[in-house]
Design a protein around this motif. Structure first.
Motif, PDB file in Angstrom:
ATOM      1  N   UNK A   1       0.816  -1.205   0.000  1.00  0.00           N
ATOM      2  CA  UNK A   1       0.000   0.000   0.000  1.00  0.00           C
ATOM      3  C   UNK A   1       0.853   1.259   0.000  1.00  0.00           C
ATOM      4  N   UNK A   2       0.292   2.305  -0.607  1.00  0.00           N
ATOM      5  CA  UNK A   2       0.940   3.611  -0.610  1.00  0.00           C
ATOM      6  C   UNK A   2      -0.110   4.678  -0.338  1.00  0.00           C
ATOM      7  N   UNK A   3       0.169   5.546   0.628  1.00  0.00           N
ATOM      8  CA  UNK A   3      -0.697   6.689   0.910  1.00  0.00           C
ATOM      9  C   UNK A   3       0.170   7.755   1.582  1.00  0.00           C
TER      10      UNK A   3
ATOM     11  N   UNK B   1       4.140  -1.041   3.530  1.00  0.00           N
ATOM     12  CA  UNK B   1       3.496   0.264   3.490  1.00  0.00           C
ATOM     13  C   UNK B   1       4.510   1.311   3.026  1.00  0.00           C
ATOM     14  N   UNK B   2       4.043   2.246   2.206  1.00  0.00           N
ATOM     15  CA  UNK B   2       4.900   3.320   1.706  1.00  0.00           C
ATOM     16  C   UNK B   2       4.124   4.639   1.719  1.00  0.00           C
ATOM     17  N   UNK B   3       4.838   5.718   1.991  1.00  0.00           N
ATOM     18  CA  UNK B   3       4.232   7.044   1.908  1.00  0.00           C
ATOM     19  C   UNK B   3       4.595   7.756   0.611  1.00  0.00           C
ATOM     20  N   UNK B   4       5.328   7.085  -0.263  1.00  0.00           N
ATOM     21  CA  UNK B   4       5.639   7.674  -1.567  1.00  0.00           C
ATOM     22  C   UNK B   4       5.618   6.598  -2.640  1.00  0.00           C
TER      23      UNK B   4
ATOM     24  N   UNK C   1       7.239   6.709  -5.439  1.00  0.00           N
ATOM     25  CA  UNK C   1       8.604   6.494  -5.904  1.00  0.00           C
ATOM     26  C   UNK C   1       9.303   5.415  -5.069  1.00  0.00           C
ATOM     27  N   UNK C   2       9.107   5.467  -3.745  1.00  0.00           N
ATOM     28  CA  UNK C   2       9.731   4.475  -2.870  1.00  0.00           C
ATOM     29  C   UNK C   2       9.159   3.088  -3.120  1.00  0.00           C
ATOM     30  N   UNK C   3       7.863   3.007  -3.339  1.00  0.00           N
ATOM     31  CA  UNK C   3       7.242   1.717  -3.606  1.00  0.00           C
ATOM     32  C   UNK C   3       7.777   1.128  -4.920  1.00  0.00           C
ATOM     33  N   UNK C   4       7.893   1.968  -5.938  1.00  0.00           N
ATOM     34  CA  UNK C   4       8.403   1.495  -7.229  1.00  0.00           C
ATOM     35  C   UNK C   4       9.865   1.065  -7.126  1.00  0.00           C
ATOM     36  N   UNK C   5      10.623   1.743  -6.289  1.00  0.00           N
ATOM     37  CA  UNK C   5      12.054   1.436  -6.160  1.00  0.00           C
ATOM     38  C   UNK C   5      12.320   0.174  -5.351  1.00  0.00           C
ATOM     39  N   UNK C   6      11.440  -0.130  -4.401  1.00  0.00           N
ATOM     40  CA  UNK C   6      11.730  -1.207  -3.454  1.00  0.00           C
ATOM     41  C   UNK C   6      10.951  -2.494  -3.672  1.00  0.00           C
ATOM     42  N   UNK C   7       9.947  -2.446  -4.541  1.00  0.00           N
ATOM     43  CA  UNK C   7       9.111  -3.623  -4.753  1.00  0.00           C
ATOM     44  C   UNK C   7       9.236  -4.147  -6.179  1.00  0.00           C
TER      45      UNK C   7
END
Length: 304
Positions: A35-37, A51-54, A56-62
């Motif tokens: 999830x990202x919010x 869980x991600x708040x950005x 960009x971070x979700x795309x980079x780490x998953x």
């Protein structure tokens, strides 16, 4: 193949997507849900594998199989551009955007390998499919189409009745009549902060879209009337009545129970599994609806 879905946006409608995806994960249709919010407190209230708040971070780490964007409409395309750079399948809630030029640019630059599904969930409703098949087979001719969605719920903050509620009726009208919305004449359009009554006409076909928040009762109705037959669907209960002089034995009732959001997600997951590039609805339909909204949507009326 392991399936990981990234859900961006956990607001009012995002919560419904989260519940649907959690159920699909429990039944084995996906392996991980992340999830990202932008609100950490909202994220903490929703169970997920990460869980991600950005974004960009979700795309980079998953290692993502697909991304769903369930955020306010004005953010859809900017977030989708980030996902498109990774050439990932995308589910984007309706409407795709609020600016036809931006949508045209986005769709033109969409890689030919892309899968994109935009969230017009009633296209996946079993009763809606039943009516559409009757129209396609010429068993039902569309002379008048009434779409009514009235709810007792309060209006969500910053929501607009045209782009949030009426847009489903407009998409249904486009689908059932086979006519671009931009080719239809607007006979009348009454919009308040909580409601919209839109009346369109084209070549003898009349379309009525009647939607509201803070109504006296819940109504979910599609009424398609032709010279001989008539189909009335309660798309909440799935009960559909066929009537008219073309029904020899009198009115008949069918039951088409449906969970359109679940069916929409299954459709999207199957599209990913097929590996075939896919845009749904097609680009021409998306751009037609966007152009109509640009001419008649929130920027063009002053709800009071």
């Amino acid at each position: 193949m392991s399936i990981t879905v990234g859900l961006v946006g956990c607001g009012r409608w995002g919560r419904n997507h989260h519940a649907t995806l959690s159920g699909l994960k429990a039944s084995g249709h996906l392996d991980r849900l992340v999830l990202c919010d932008i609100d950490p407190a909202v994220l903490a209230a929703h169970a997920a594998d990460a869980h991600y708040t950005s974004l960009e971070a979700m795309l980079a780490n998953e290692t993502l199989s697909a991304v769903a964007i369930v955020t306010p409409p004005q953010t859809h395309l900017s977030l989708a551009e980030l996902v498109m750079a990774h050439d990932l399948p995308m589910f984007i809630e309706k409407p795709l955007g609020l600016n036809p030029e931006s949508e045209q640019h986005f769709l033109t630059n969409l890689p030919h390998t892309s899968t994109l599904v935009v969230g017009y969930l009633l296209r996946h409703h079993a009763g809606m499919k039943r009516i559409l098949s009757a129209v396609a087979a010429r068993d039902l001719e569309v002379e008048t189409l009434l779409y009514r969605r009235r709810t007792v719920r309060s209006k969500p903050e910053d929501a607009d009745p045209v782009t949030t509620l009426a847009v489903h009726g407009l998409d249904t009208a486009q689908l059932m009549t086979g006519t671009p919305l931009t080719s239809m004449d607007v006979q009348s359009m009454k919009v308040t902060a909580t409601s919209a009554d839109i009346r369109l006409q084209h070549n003898g076909i009349t379309v009525i879209v009647d939607v509201a928040w803070e109504a006296d009762e819940e109504e979910r109705l599609l009424d398609v009337n032709g010279p001989l037959n008539r189909a009335v669907l309660d798309f909440g209960t799935g009960i559909m009545t066929w009537g008219g002089s073309g029904v020899a034995d009198g009115p008949t009732t069918e039951h088409h129970p449906s969970q359109p959001l679940k069916e929409e997600w299954l459709y999207f997951l199957q599209s990913i599994a097929s590996g075939q590039p896919h845009v749904f609805p097609d680009a021409a339909s998306l751009l037609d609806l966007s152009a109509w909204l640009a001419d008649h949507g929130p920027a063009q009326h002053d709800p009071r």
